[in-house]
Design a protein around this motif. Structure first.
Motif, PDB file in Angstrom:
ATOM      1  N   ASN A   1       0.694  -1.268   0.018  1.00 59.39           N
ATOM      2  CA  ASN A   1      -0.002   0.079  -0.011  1.00 59.39           C
ATOM      3  C   ASN A   1       0.986   1.212   0.045  1.00 59.39           C
ATOM      4  N   ILE A   2       1.973   1.338  -0.733  1.00 63.63           N
ATOM      5  CA  ILE A   2       2.843   2.586  -0.776  1.00 63.63           C
ATOM      6  C   ILE A   2       2.426   3.163  -1.951  1.00 63.63           C
ATOM      7  N   ASP A   3       1.742   4.583  -1.706  1.00 60.32           N
ATOM      8  CA  ASP A   3       1.076   5.178  -2.832  1.00 60.32           C
ATOM      9  C   ASP A   3       1.917   6.203  -3.702  1.00 60.32           C
ATOM     10  N   ASN A   4       2.917   6.696  -2.963  1.00 62.60           N
ATOM     11  CA  ASN A   4       3.857   7.435  -3.402  1.00 62.60           C
ATOM     12  C   ASN A   4       5.440   7.240  -3.301  1.00 62.60           C
ATOM     13  N   CYS A   5       5.830   7.168  -4.591  1.00 63.35           N
ATOM     14  CA  CYS A   5       7.414   6.546  -4.692  1.00 63.35           C
ATOM     15  C   CYS A   5       8.099   7.176  -5.810  1.00 63.35           C
ATOM     16  N   LEU A   6       9.086   7.656  -5.967  1.00 62.94           N
ATOM     17  CA  LEU A   6       9.993   8.051  -7.080  1.00 62.94           C
ATOM     18  C   LEU A   6      10.898   6.870  -7.295  1.00 62.94           C
ATOM     19  N   VAL A   7      10.987   6.128  -8.365  1.00 60.58           N
ATOM     20  CA  VAL A   7      11.894   5.137  -8.886  1.00 60.58           C
ATOM     21  C   VAL A   7      12.819   5.610  -9.726  1.00 60.58           C
ATOM     22  N   GLU A   8      14.082   5.938  -9.542  1.00 61.50           N
ATOM     23  CA  GLU A   8      15.182   6.292 -10.286  1.00 61.50           C
ATOM     24  C   GLU A   8      15.710   5.006 -10.952  1.00 61.50           C
ATOM     25  N   ILE A   9      15.712   5.004 -12.187  1.00 67.75           N
ATOM     26  CA  ILE A   9      16.313   3.922 -12.917  1.00 67.75           C
ATOM     27  C   ILE A   9      17.231   4.176 -14.096  1.00 67.75           C
ATOM     28  N   SER A  10      18.406   3.349 -14.070  1.00 69.56           N
ATOM     29  CA  SER A  10      19.625   3.546 -14.724  1.00 69.56           C
ATOM     30  C   SER A  10      19.452   2.936 -16.210  1.00 69.56           C
ATOM     31  N   SER A  11      18.345   2.238 -16.539  1.00 63.84           N
ATOM     32  CA  SER A  11      18.177   1.698 -17.769  1.00 63.84           C
ATOM     33  C   SER A  11      16.773   1.384 -17.999  1.00 63.84           C
ATOM     34  N   PRO A  12      16.451   0.870 -19.187  1.00 61.99           N
ATOM     35  CA  PRO A  12      14.938   0.845 -19.507  1.00 61.99           C
ATOM     36  C   PRO A  12      14.097   0.029 -18.900  1.00 61.99           C
ATOM     37  N   GLU A  13      14.511  -0.992 -17.915  1.00 62.46           N
ATOM     38  CA  GLU A  13      14.152  -2.035 -17.367  1.00 62.46           C
ATOM     39  C   GLU A  13      14.546  -2.248 -15.820  1.00 62.46           C
ATOM     40  N   PRO A  14      13.467  -2.534 -15.202  1.00 64.03           N
ATOM     41  CA  PRO A  14      14.124  -2.538 -13.651  1.00 64.03           C
ATOM     42  C   PRO A  14      14.712  -4.058 -13.578  1.00 64.03           C
ATOM     43  N   PRO A  15      15.731  -4.277 -12.254  1.00 66.80           N
ATOM     44  CA  PRO A  15      16.046  -5.449 -12.228  1.00 66.80           C
ATOM     45  C   PRO A  15      15.098  -7.071 -12.046  1.00 66.80           C
ATOM     46  N   VAL A  16      15.436  -7.866 -12.751  1.00 66.79           N
ATOM     47  CA  VAL A  16      14.608  -9.119 -12.613  1.00 66.79           C
ATOM     48  C   VAL A  16      14.563  -9.514 -11.006  1.00 66.79           C
ATOM     49  N   ALA A  17      15.797  -9.273 -10.404  1.00 63.80           N
ATOM     50  CA  ALA A  17      15.900  -9.870  -9.175  1.00 63.80           C
ATOM     51  C   ALA A  17      15.805 -11.370  -9.202  1.00 63.80           C
ATOM     52  N   ASP A  18      14.865 -12.194  -8.342  1.00 77.11           N
ATOM     53  CA  ASP A  18      14.877 -13.505  -8.354  1.00 77.11           C
ATOM     54  C   ASP A  18      13.673 -14.016  -9.368  1.00 77.11           C
ATOM     55  N   GLY A  19      12.889 -13.084 -10.099  1.00 74.47           N
ATOM     56  CA  GLY A  19      11.961 -13.234 -10.868  1.00 74.47           C
ATOM     57  C   GLY A  19      10.633 -13.133  -9.925  1.00 74.47           C
ATOM     58  N   SER A  20      10.479 -12.494  -9.065  1.00 78.82           N
ATOM     59  CA  SER A  20       9.218 -12.634  -8.068  1.00 78.82           C
ATOM     60  C   SER A  20       9.028 -11.162  -7.703  1.00 78.82           C
ATOM     61  N   ALA A  21       8.396 -10.516  -6.819  1.00 73.17           N
ATOM     62  CA  ALA A  21       7.924  -9.260  -6.011  1.00 73.17           C
ATOM     63  C   ALA A  21       8.792  -9.177  -4.683  1.00 73.17           C
ATOM     64  N   LYS A  22       9.521 -10.367  -4.348  1.00 70.20           N
ATOM     65  CA  LYS A  22       9.721 -10.350  -2.886  1.00 70.20           C
ATOM     66  C   LYS A  22      10.994  -9.680  -2.631  1.00 70.20           C
ATOM     67  N   VAL A  23      12.009  -9.737  -3.641  1.00 69.15           N
ATOM     68  CA  VAL A  23      12.917  -8.927  -3.435  1.00 69.15           C
ATOM     69  C   VAL A  23      12.574  -7.573  -3.222  1.00 69.15           C
ATOM     70  N   PHE A  24      11.870  -6.863  -3.870  1.00 68.23           N
ATOM     71  CA  PHE A  24      11.421  -5.419  -4.074  1.00 68.23           C
ATOM     72  C   PHE A  24      10.567  -5.092  -2.921  1.00 68.23           C
ATOM     73  N   LEU A  25       9.719  -6.309  -2.304  1.00 71.37           N
ATOM     74  CA  LEU A  25       8.971  -6.023  -1.039  1.00 71.37           C
ATOM     75  C   LEU A  25       9.931  -6.032  -0.059  1.00 71.37           C
ATOM     76  N   ASP A  26      10.898  -6.723   0.230  1.00 74.44           N
ATOM     77  CA  ASP A  26      11.876  -6.805   1.210  1.00 74.44           C
ATOM     78  C   ASP A  26      12.752  -5.461   1.194  1.00 74.44           C
ATOM     79  N   LEU A  27      12.993  -4.929   0.161  1.00 75.57           N
ATOM     80  CA  LEU A  27      13.779  -3.762  -0.216  1.00 75.57           C
ATOM     81  C   LEU A  27      12.959  -2.487   0.435  1.00 75.57           C
ATOM     82  N   LEU A  28      11.664  -2.359   0.240  1.00 69.35           N
ATOM     83  CA  LEU A  28      10.711  -1.478   0.585  1.00 69.35           C
ATOM     84  C   LEU A  28      10.526  -1.527   2.028  1.00 69.35           C
ATOM     85  N   GLU A  29      10.358  -2.589   2.787  1.00 70.38           N
ATOM     86  CA  GLU A  29      10.365  -2.775   4.119  1.00 70.38           C
ATOM     87  C   GLU A  29      11.552  -2.366   4.799  1.00 70.38           C
ATOM     88  N   GLN A  30      12.635  -2.680   4.148  1.00 60.37           N
ATOM     89  CA  GLN A  30      14.045  -2.001   4.548  1.00 60.37           C
ATOM     90  C   GLN A  30      13.990  -0.522   4.742  1.00 60.37           C
TER      91      GLN A  30
END
Length: 292
Positions: free
Chosen positions: A101-130
């Motif tokens: 439920n994060i409504d406001n966030c700026l994603v700075e990205i150095s390429s046209p595609e975000p990292p795939v990480a492990d192919g799920s959303a868990k890495v990003f979710l953990d990152l946001l919680e950090q």
């Protein structure tokens, strides 16, 4: 009269807007581009929304994560701004933001595609919680779907029904002997998404590899970030027996977040990014009508 959008700031049942508490970074490679990329997630002000800013392009303008900015849905969801600057495969990161439920966030990205990480959303979710989550002094505008909306394509479809909450019921049908028919019904909540949906990874098939490469897709895919099936077996250890349908729900969450917060029951059979976005556009049309 505004029927669908709940705007009463005094309504205690309305959730407060959220952002992250501090900036945080992550680096990897893109699933389809295979390009190295770094993202930085930054806190943003009330009503800013979710925006992507390409740091590899001089004087680039942010790209708002809105369904009206979707330009392509081939194997992933692509968004672009008015001058054509684009980012693609945004759905996993968007799903993680929506799950928390994060409504406001700026994603700075150095390429046209975000990292795939492990192919799920868990890495990003953990990152946001950090980074930490911070409530803001403004309520979320939530759209209560007033009628049934549906999109059909032969034996594939996705529809949205009025519902007091957010629920997704997905049926996946695949002729692979280890997949077959999978069904999952999720009443969307932060807790359920964290354990049941966020860890589910992208699925791929060996027979598609050469075709994808010829299309310039899947260049960053590997057994480390995709659950791969050959003709008779799965080459990647599964996290869930029904990981395919769980990941399909993850994609729906990410794609439909482009229309904002909604109250609806989503029912889908064999849906894709293309159908998800068509549904999101129809919901957005209703939202605009109800908001007048």
């Amino acid at each position: 009269m505004k029927v669908g959008i709940r705007l009463n700031k005094e309504d205690k049942s309305l959730r407060q807007q959220r952002t992250i508490s501090k900036a945080i970074a992550y680096a990897g490679i893109g699933l389809h581009s295979g390009k190295a990329v770094e993202i930085r997630l930054l806190p943003a002000a009330i009503d800013y929304g979710i925006k992507f800013l390409r740091t590899d392009i001089a004087q680039a303008q942010p790209i708002s994560a809105k369904v009206t900015n979707v330009t392509d849905t081939l194997r992933a969801t692509t968004i672009a701004n008015a001058v054509g600057t684009h980012v693609f495969t945004v759905e996993h990161l968007l799903a993680a933001l929506a799950m928390l439920n994060i409504d406001n966030c700026l994603v700075e990205i150095s390429s046209p595609e975000p990292p795939v990480a492990d192919g799920s959303a868990k890495v990003f979710l953990d990152l946001l919680e950090q980074a930490g989550i911070e409530e803001q002094v403004a309520s979320v505008q939530e759209f209560c779907l007033p009628e049934v909306v549906a999109v059909y394509d032969a034996d594939k479809y996705i529809c949205a029904l009025p519902y007091d909450g957010f629920r997704i019921s997905f049926t996946s049908i695949n002729n692979h002997p280890l997949l077959g028919t999978q069904h999952y019904d999720l009443v969307v909540s932060e807790a359920a998404c964290k354990t049941e949906i966020a860890p589910a990874r992208t699925i791929g098939f060996m027979h598609e590899v050469e075709m994808l490469k010829k299309m310039g897709l899947g260049l960053g895919g590997s057994l480390e970030n995709v659950v791969v099936y050959d003709e008779k077996s799965v080459l990647t250890p599964l996290r869930f027996e029904d990981e395919l349908v769980r990941h399909k729900i993850l994609d729906v969450i990410g794609d439909l977040s482009l229309v904002g917060k909604i109250k609806a029951h989503i029912i889908a059979v064999k849906s894709s990014h293309a159908l998800n976005i068509q549904l999101a556009k129809k919901i957005n049309e209703l939202k605009n009508l109800e908001g007048k």
